[in-house]
Scaffold this motif. Structure first.
Motif, PDB file in Angstrom:
ATOM      1  N   THR A 301     -19.741  -0.985  -9.283  1.00  0.00           N
ATOM      2  CA  THR A 301     -19.614  -0.376  -8.181  1.00  0.00           C
ATOM      3  C   THR A 301     -19.234  -1.836  -6.862  1.00  0.00           C
ATOM      4  OG1 THR A 301     -22.294  -1.792  -7.818  1.00  0.00           O
ATOM      5  CG2 THR A 301     -22.439   0.889  -8.385  1.00  0.00           C
ATOM      6  N   SER A 302     -18.950  -2.385  -7.881  1.00  0.00           N
ATOM      7  CA  SER A 302     -18.140  -4.092  -6.996  1.00  0.00           C
ATOM      8  C   SER A 302     -19.451  -4.515  -5.693  1.00  0.00           C
ATOM      9  CB  SER A 302     -17.092  -3.782  -5.624  1.00  0.00           C
ATOM     10  OG  SER A 302     -16.068  -3.208  -6.964  1.00  0.00           O
ATOM     11  N   SER A 303     -20.879  -4.051  -6.207  1.00  0.00           N
ATOM     12  CA  SER A 303     -21.976  -4.665  -5.439  1.00  0.00           C
ATOM     13  C   SER A 303     -21.654  -5.882  -5.289  1.00  0.00           C
ATOM     14  CB  SER A 303     -22.755  -4.029  -6.116  1.00  0.00           C
ATOM     15  OG  SER A 303     -23.050  -2.600  -5.253  1.00  0.00           O
ATOM     16  N   TRP A 304     -22.319  -6.812  -4.656  1.00  0.00           N
ATOM     17  CA  TRP A 304     -22.425  -8.310  -5.135  1.00  0.00           C
ATOM     18  C   TRP A 304     -23.513  -9.238  -4.781  1.00  0.00           C
ATOM     19  CZ3 TRP A 304     -21.548 -11.648  -0.686  1.00  0.00           C
ATOM     20  CH2 TRP A 304     -21.295 -10.633   0.301  1.00  0.00           C
ATOM     21  N   ALA A 305     -24.454 -10.286  -4.870  1.00  0.00           N
ATOM     22  CA  ALA A 305     -24.903 -10.715  -3.855  1.00  0.00           C
ATOM     23  C   ALA A 305     -24.368 -12.081  -4.691  1.00  0.00           C
ATOM     24  CB  ALA A 305     -26.105 -10.861  -4.215  1.00  0.00           C
ATOM     25  N   ARG A 306     -24.966 -13.685  -2.983  1.00  0.00           N
ATOM     26  CA  ARG A 306     -24.849 -14.730  -3.495  1.00  0.00           C
ATOM     27  C   ARG A 306     -25.914 -14.931  -2.476  1.00  0.00           C
ATOM     28  NH1 ARG A 306     -19.973 -14.895  -0.021  1.00  0.00           N
ATOM     29  NH2 ARG A 306     -21.636 -15.180   1.717  1.00  0.00           N
ATOM     30  N   ILE A 307     -26.421 -15.954  -3.622  1.00  0.00           N
ATOM     31  CA  ILE A 307     -28.292 -16.698  -3.563  1.00  0.00           C
ATOM     32  C   ILE A 307     -27.881 -17.639  -2.832  1.00  0.00           C
ATOM     33  CG2 ILE A 307     -30.316 -17.182  -3.436  1.00  0.00           C
ATOM     34  CD1 ILE A 307     -29.795 -14.534  -5.540  1.00  0.00           C
ATOM     35  N   SER A 308     -28.017 -18.735  -1.932  1.00  0.00           N
ATOM     36  CA  SER A 308     -28.139 -20.381  -1.888  1.00  0.00           C
ATOM     37  C   SER A 308     -29.694 -20.871  -1.465  1.00  0.00           C
ATOM     38  CB  SER A 308     -27.033 -20.523  -0.342  1.00  0.00           C
ATOM     39  OG  SER A 308     -27.785 -21.928  -0.169  1.00  0.00           O
ATOM     40  N   MET A 309     -30.447 -21.619  -1.706  1.00  0.00           N
ATOM     41  CA  MET A 309     -31.692 -22.374  -2.054  1.00  0.00           C
ATOM     42  C   MET A 309     -31.631 -22.667  -0.587  1.00  0.00           C
ATOM     43  SD  MET A 309     -33.227 -20.483  -4.500  1.00  0.00           S
ATOM     44  CE  MET A 309     -35.462 -21.084  -3.699  1.00  0.00           C
ATOM     45  N   THR A 310     -32.963 -22.084   0.404  1.00  0.00           N
ATOM     46  CA  THR A 310     -32.949 -23.482   1.437  1.00  0.00           C
ATOM     47  C   THR A 310     -33.970 -24.176   1.696  1.00  0.00           C
ATOM     48  OG1 THR A 310     -33.881 -21.637   2.574  1.00  0.00           O
ATOM     49  CG2 THR A 310     -31.174 -21.735   3.307  1.00  0.00           C
ATOM     50  N   GLY A 311     -35.032 -23.751   0.329  1.00  0.00           N
ATOM     51  CA  GLY A 311     -36.208 -24.281   0.137  1.00  0.00           C
ATOM     52  C   GLY A 311     -36.731 -24.306  -0.623  1.00  0.00           C
ATOM     53  N   VAL A 312     -37.561 -24.850  -1.460  1.00  0.00           N
ATOM     54  CA  VAL A 312     -38.565 -24.270  -2.581  1.00  0.00           C
ATOM     55  C   VAL A 312     -38.239 -22.988  -3.355  1.00  0.00           C
ATOM     56  CG1 VAL A 312     -40.511 -24.818  -3.918  1.00  0.00           C
ATOM     57  CG2 VAL A 312     -39.674 -26.963  -2.222  1.00  0.00           C
ATOM     58  N   VAL A 313     -38.977 -22.401  -2.387  1.00  0.00           N
ATOM     59  CA  VAL A 313     -38.912 -20.818  -2.783  1.00  0.00           C
ATOM     60  C   VAL A 313     -38.140 -20.298  -1.763  1.00  0.00           C
ATOM     61  CG1 VAL A 313     -41.014 -21.351  -4.095  1.00  0.00           C
ATOM     62  CG2 VAL A 313     -41.048 -20.474  -1.331  1.00  0.00           C
ATOM     63  N   THR A 314     -36.872 -21.010  -0.865  1.00  0.00           N
ATOM     64  CA  THR A 314     -36.818 -19.520   0.391  1.00  0.00           C
ATOM     65  C   THR A 314     -35.895 -20.017  -0.139  1.00  0.00           C
ATOM     66  OG1 THR A 314     -36.600 -21.847   1.753  1.00  0.00           O
ATOM     67  CG2 THR A 314     -38.712 -19.680   2.224  1.00  0.00           C
ATOM     68  N   ALA A 315     -34.286 -19.011  -0.249  1.00  0.00           N
ATOM     69  CA  ALA A 315     -32.840 -19.064   0.174  1.00  0.00           C
ATOM     70  C   ALA A 315     -33.096 -17.655   1.474  1.00  0.00           C
ATOM     71  CB  ALA A 315     -32.705 -18.260  -1.259  1.00  0.00           C
ATOM     72  N   ARG A 316     -31.128 -18.280   1.241  1.00  0.00           N
ATOM     73  CA  ARG A 316     -30.515 -17.281   2.238  1.00  0.00           C
ATOM     74  C   ARG A 316     -29.659 -16.227   1.184  1.00  0.00           C
ATOM     75  NH1 ARG A 316     -25.696 -18.362   6.864  1.00  0.00           N
ATOM     76  NH2 ARG A 316     -24.329 -16.726   5.824  1.00  0.00           N
ATOM     77  N   LEU A 317     -29.295 -15.136   1.249  1.00  0.00           N
ATOM     78  CA  LEU A 317     -29.182 -13.927   0.714  1.00  0.00           C
ATOM     79  C   LEU A 317     -27.788 -13.258   1.639  1.00  0.00           C
ATOM     80  CD1 LEU A 317     -28.772 -11.927  -1.913  1.00  0.00           C
ATOM     81  CD2 LEU A 317     -30.772 -10.663  -0.820  1.00  0.00           C
ATOM     82  N   ASP A 318     -26.709 -13.045   0.888  1.00  0.00           N
ATOM     83  CA  ASP A 318     -25.573 -12.808   1.451  1.00  0.00           C
ATOM     84  C   ASP A 318     -24.967 -11.559  -0.197  1.00  0.00           C
ATOM     85  OD1 ASP A 318     -24.463 -14.229   3.767  1.00  0.00           O
ATOM     86  OD2 ASP A 318     -24.697 -16.144   2.523  1.00  0.00           O
ATOM     87  N   HIS A 319     -24.846 -10.021   0.154  1.00  0.00           N
ATOM     88  CA  HIS A 319     -24.545  -9.029  -0.642  1.00  0.00           C
ATOM     89  C   HIS A 319     -23.990  -8.340   0.167  1.00  0.00           C
ATOM     90  CE1 HIS A 319     -27.625  -6.316   1.357  1.00  0.00           C
ATOM     91  NE2 HIS A 319     -28.714  -7.392   1.811  1.00  0.00           N
ATOM     92  N   GLY A 320     -23.198  -7.307  -0.486  1.00  0.00           N
ATOM     93  CA  GLY A 320     -22.341  -6.416  -0.767  1.00  0.00           C
ATOM     94  C   GLY A 320     -22.508  -5.160  -1.468  1.00  0.00           C
ATOM     95  N   GLY A 321     -21.689  -4.508  -0.957  1.00  0.00           N
ATOM     96  CA  GLY A 321     -22.142  -2.864  -1.668  1.00  0.00           C
ATOM     97  C   GLY A 321     -23.107  -2.724  -1.641  1.00  0.00           C
ATOM     98  N   PRO A 322     -22.686  -1.076  -2.105  1.00  0.00           N
ATOM     99  CA  PRO A 322     -23.745  -0.115  -2.464  1.00  0.00           C
ATOM    100  C   PRO A 322     -25.268  -0.693  -2.899  1.00  0.00           C
ATOM    101  CG  PRO A 322     -22.258   0.305  -3.917  1.00  0.00           C
ATOM    102  CD  PRO A 322     -21.778  -0.714  -3.282  1.00  0.00           C
TER     103      PRO A 322
END
Length: 373
Positions: A301-322
């Motif tokens: 589906t060309s769906s993607w996700a990019r996860i960058s940890m910002t703390g011990v259990v928190t993160a920033r999620l960038d994502h796209g696709g259906p």
């Protein structure tokens, strides 16, 4: 003082003793097979990965014979991209899988993934070559394996073709051993096995032992994580190499939100459950400056996700696709955390006659999750 190099017999005995001491070999019959089948016959050349570096060995090299009996996987074929397309499995894992297969005299065994032919030789030694059928998608590998098996004194049935289709001409089988990875248990395997037959197969990052019952199969995962080369319908059907996704993953822009990560992205639980829920998703880590990014990509589906940890259990999620890949896996990971972080061997799998796969924890009647097809 000159010391003679160890012989093949010496090295096989040392390897077999070590496998037995580690509990990988538990029966006299498999000990006899490992003692009598020469691994080097099947690996005239190979590559070993040590601490990220590749070391190549050929027949005649001083260390070729010794390395052939180390408890490591031997990479035996790569394509133009440098992707490994065949290997000889780590002997300790081979022994564990063969013991889990629980063969009996007279059993008919279907092996998926002939590879070098070494595993088929072990099966042939134990059961007799006329009780072994082995399939590989690559005709060149099959031809080479046939030659080497013959040199070793074994002539099982070798088939070039799609292993996920099995080999109905010799069905029904009592045992099926997959020395390649599968996303799901193919329906033809279920159809070609007798009631009570056993499947041992790598599904996702887990090793499952299933028993055929009522047209389907049910069983548990064994301890630990493993990853084989995935089964392919044709020799050139290979996944997109992760290196081709690095630049797109750094530049794609999409939706962004903050998330809580219930399980460390490198924990056994995350790897195991993610591989079952998202078997076709490519997952890899890369560095962007001083930040590590965990990247997911679904080729269908060309769906993607990019996860960058910002703390011990928190993160920033960038994502796209259906598909929202992280939202799909987060509930299962949360349940794993809240259940005390169980190992793979506390999970089981039920496969229906229609091909539906249900993952469960501890007992089939316990918490369960229908896995996507």
């Amino acid at each position: 003082m000159i010391t003679e190099a160890p012989s093949s017999d010496d090295l096989r005995r040392q390897m077999t003793d070590a496998l037995e001491a580690a509990g990988c070999i538990r029966s006299a019959a498999w000990r006899d097979a490992f003692l009598n089948v020469a691994r080097e016959t099947f690996v005239p050349h190979y590559t070993v990965r040590v601490q990220g570096k590749l070391h190549r060995y050929r027949h005649g090299d001083p260390a070729w014979l010794v390395m052939a009996y180390r408890d490591v996987s031997l990479l035996t074929q790569t394509n133009a991209d440098g992707t490994t397309t065949s290997s000889s499995t780590q002997p300790s894992l081979m022994a564990q899988m063969l013991e889990a297969l629980d063969v009996r005299d007279g059993d008919q065994v279907l092996e998926i993934g002939a590879g070098t032919g070494y595993n088929a030789a072990l099966l042939s030694h134990r059961l007799g070559a006329d009780h072994v059928v082995t399939i590989d998608v690559d005709p060149e590998l099959v031809a080479a394996a046939r030659t080497r098996l013959s040199e070793a004194g074994y002539e099982p049935t070798l088939i070039a073709g799609d292993g996920t289709a099995g080999h109905p001409a010799r069905a029904p089988y009592d045992r099926l051993l997959a020395t390649c990875g599968v996303h799901r248990i193919p329906t033809p395997w279920l159809e070609q096995l007798r009631p009570g037959a056993v499947i041992v197969a790598n599904i996702g990052c887990g090793l499952a032992r299933l028993v055929i019952e009522e047209g389907g199969a049910r069983g548990r995962f064994l301890p630990g994580l493993i990853t084989f080369l995935n089964a392919r319908p044709t020799p050139d059907a290979l996944p997109t190499p992760a290196q081709r996704l690095v630049q797109p993953m750094l530049t794609w822009s999409g939706r962004t939100r903050e998330i809580t990560v219930p399980a460390g992205l490198d924990t056994t639980g995350h790897q195991f459950l993610a591989s079952l829920l998202h078997p076709g998703v490519t997952e890899f880590a890369l560095m962007n400056g001083d930040r590590q990014l965990r990247c997911l990509f679904d080729p269908d589906t060309s769906s993607w996700a990019r996860i960058s940890m910002t703390g011990v259990v928190t993160a920033r999620l960038d994502h796209g696709g259906p598909r929202d890949l992280w939202a799909e896996r987060e509930p299962l990971l949360t349940h794993w955390r809240d259940s005390g972080r169980p190992g793979p061997d506390r999970y089981g799998l039920t496969v229906s006659a229609t091909g539906a796969h249900t993952l469960w924890l501890d007992e089939p009647e316990g918490p369960s999750w229908r896995l996507p097809v």
